[in-house]
Structures are given as structure tokens and as C-alpha cells.
Write a protein that holds these residues in place. Structure first.
Motif, mmCIF file in Angstrom:
data_model
loop_
_atom_site.group_PDB
_atom_site.id
_atom_site.type_symbol
_atom_site.label_atom_id
_atom_site.label_comp_id
_atom_site.label_asym_id
_atom_site.label_seq_id
_atom_site.Cartn_x
_atom_site.Cartn_y
_atom_site.Cartn_z
ATOM 1 N N PRO A 9 0.874 -1.221 -0.464
ATOM 2 C CA PRO A 9 -0.477 0.089 0.172
ATOM 3 C C PRO A 9 1.354 1.128 0.070
ATOM 4 C CG PRO A 9 -0.076 -0.871 2.190
ATOM 5 C CD PRO A 9 0.598 -1.791 1.056
ATOM 6 N N VAL A 10 2.324 0.807 0.808
ATOM 7 C CA VAL A 10 3.210 2.246 0.331
ATOM 8 C C VAL A 10 3.262 2.499 -1.030
ATOM 9 C CG1 VAL A 10 5.267 3.188 1.144
ATOM 10 C CG2 VAL A 10 3.963 1.969 3.171
ATOM 11 N N HIS A 11 3.226 1.469 -1.540
ATOM 12 C CA HIS A 11 3.668 1.474 -3.107
ATOM 13 C C HIS A 11 2.567 2.770 -3.665
ATOM 14 C CE1 HIS A 11 4.809 0.981 -7.410
ATOM 15 N NE2 HIS A 11 3.224 0.696 -7.420
ATOM 16 N N PHE A 14 2.210 6.514 -2.562
ATOM 17 C CA PHE A 14 3.291 7.487 -3.035
ATOM 18 C C PHE A 14 4.314 7.127 -4.750
ATOM 19 C CE2 PHE A 14 3.740 6.794 1.900
ATOM 20 C CZ PHE A 14 3.204 8.169 1.807
ATOM 21 N N HIS A 15 3.684 5.946 -5.277
ATOM 22 C CA HIS A 15 4.174 6.035 -6.485
ATOM 23 C C HIS A 15 3.736 5.820 -7.691
ATOM 24 C CE1 HIS A 15 8.888 4.197 -6.240
ATOM 25 N NE2 HIS A 15 8.378 5.691 -5.475
ATOM 26 N N THR A 16 1.962 6.147 -7.764
ATOM 27 C CA THR A 16 1.791 6.239 -8.629
ATOM 28 C C THR A 16 0.454 7.898 -8.614
ATOM 29 O OG1 THR A 16 -0.408 5.944 -6.942
ATOM 30 C CG2 THR A 16 0.454 3.916 -8.100
ATOM 31 N N GLU A 17 0.300 8.217 -9.481
ATOM 32 C CA GLU A 17 -0.128 9.314 -9.587
ATOM 33 C C GLU A 17 -1.876 9.791 -8.886
ATOM 34 O OE1 GLU A 17 0.352 12.536 -11.448
ATOM 35 O OE2 GLU A 17 2.414 11.216 -11.896
ATOM 36 N N ASN A 46 11.739 11.004 0.639
ATOM 37 C CA ASN A 46 12.043 10.164 1.556
ATOM 38 C C ASN A 46 11.614 8.391 1.048
ATOM 39 O OD1 ASN A 46 12.786 9.551 4.063
ATOM 40 N ND2 ASN A 46 10.707 9.215 4.865
ATOM 41 N N MET A 47 10.290 8.708 0.420
ATOM 42 C CA MET A 47 8.979 7.390 0.272
ATOM 43 C C MET A 47 9.626 6.607 -0.713
ATOM 44 S SD MET A 47 8.061 6.802 3.045
ATOM 45 C CE MET A 47 6.591 5.879 2.389
ATOM 46 N N HIS A 48 10.422 7.721 -1.985
ATOM 47 C CA HIS A 48 11.124 6.479 -3.038
ATOM 48 C C HIS A 48 12.262 6.038 -2.384
ATOM 49 C CE1 HIS A 48 12.611 6.237 -6.831
ATOM 50 N NE2 HIS A 48 13.967 6.834 -6.496
ATOM 51 N N ASN A 49 12.921 6.655 -1.687
ATOM 52 C CA ASN A 49 14.256 6.304 -1.104
ATOM 53 C C ASN A 49 13.737 4.299 -0.204
ATOM 54 O OD1 ASN A 49 15.736 8.242 -2.206
ATOM 55 N ND2 ASN A 49 16.238 9.450 -0.866
#
Length: 105
Positions: A9-11, A14-17, A46-49
Motif C-alpha cells: 500500500p505504501v507503493h 507514493f509511487h502512483t499518480e 524519502n518514500m522513494h528512497n
């Protein structure tokens, strides 16, 4: 199976439009407008890293979805007809942790 299913769910947050747009709107309601862009950029970096370091950030989205399905199936098999994961009469910390992870879904 992922080493940390809570990263699924974090992905998507923070990783979708759609997830990024929703997160930006949410923080925009909670902090002064003048710092929204800065806070958003810092959190996204930070979340990407974090996702990259954990490994989920390097996976194709189809693999993340499949990993999530596999994790839920494994959880369902483990739980079976039991009320709690360890077959106890009351919830344990493992049940609580699992519930907290599933709450994101």
C-alpha cells in the motif's frame, strides 16, 4: 512473497499518480499552503528512497500486485478457519500487526 507486505500500500500511496495526488491534497489541508510543495517534495523523496532500499521500488507494478495477491492468499491459508493466526482464543500481537498492515488495503 515480499519481505514486508506493508510496502504494497505504501507503493500505491507514493509511487502512483493517483496516490501522489491524493497525498498532496491531504497534506494541503493540514499544513500552511506556503510549505506544501516543500513538504510534498521531501516526503516523496524519502518514500522513494525507502521503497527503493526495501526493494519494492525496483519492482514492476505487475509484480507488486502479484506479490500482494500471493501474500493475501498465504495469509488466508495460514488463517484457515481459525479466528486468530496462531489458533489462540484471543488475538496476539501477530494478529494486531497483521490487522494494522491490512488496514492500508
Amino acid at each position: 512473497m515480499l519481505t514486508n507486505p506493508s510496502q504494497i500500500p505504501v507503493h500505491f500511496e507514493f509511487h502512483t499518480e493517483e496516490g501522489r495526488r491524493g497525498f498532496r491534497e491531504e497534506i494541503g489541508r493540514k499544513i500552511p499552503p506556503v510549505i506544501v510543495d516543500l513538504v510534498f517534495a521531501l516526503v516523496m523523496r524519502n518514500m522513494h528512497n525507502n521503497l527503493w532500499g526495501q526493494g519494492t521500488g525496483r519492482m514492476p507494478e505487475e509484480d507488486i500486485i502479484q506479490a500482494g495477491k500471493d501474500d493475501l492468499k498465504a495469509l488466508s491459508i495460514t488463517l484457515g478457519k481459525q479466528e486468530y493466526l496462531l489458533g489462540t482464543k484471543s488475538p496476539t500481537s501477530i494478529d494486531c500487526d497483521t490487522y494494522a498492515t491490512l488496514a492500508f488495503f
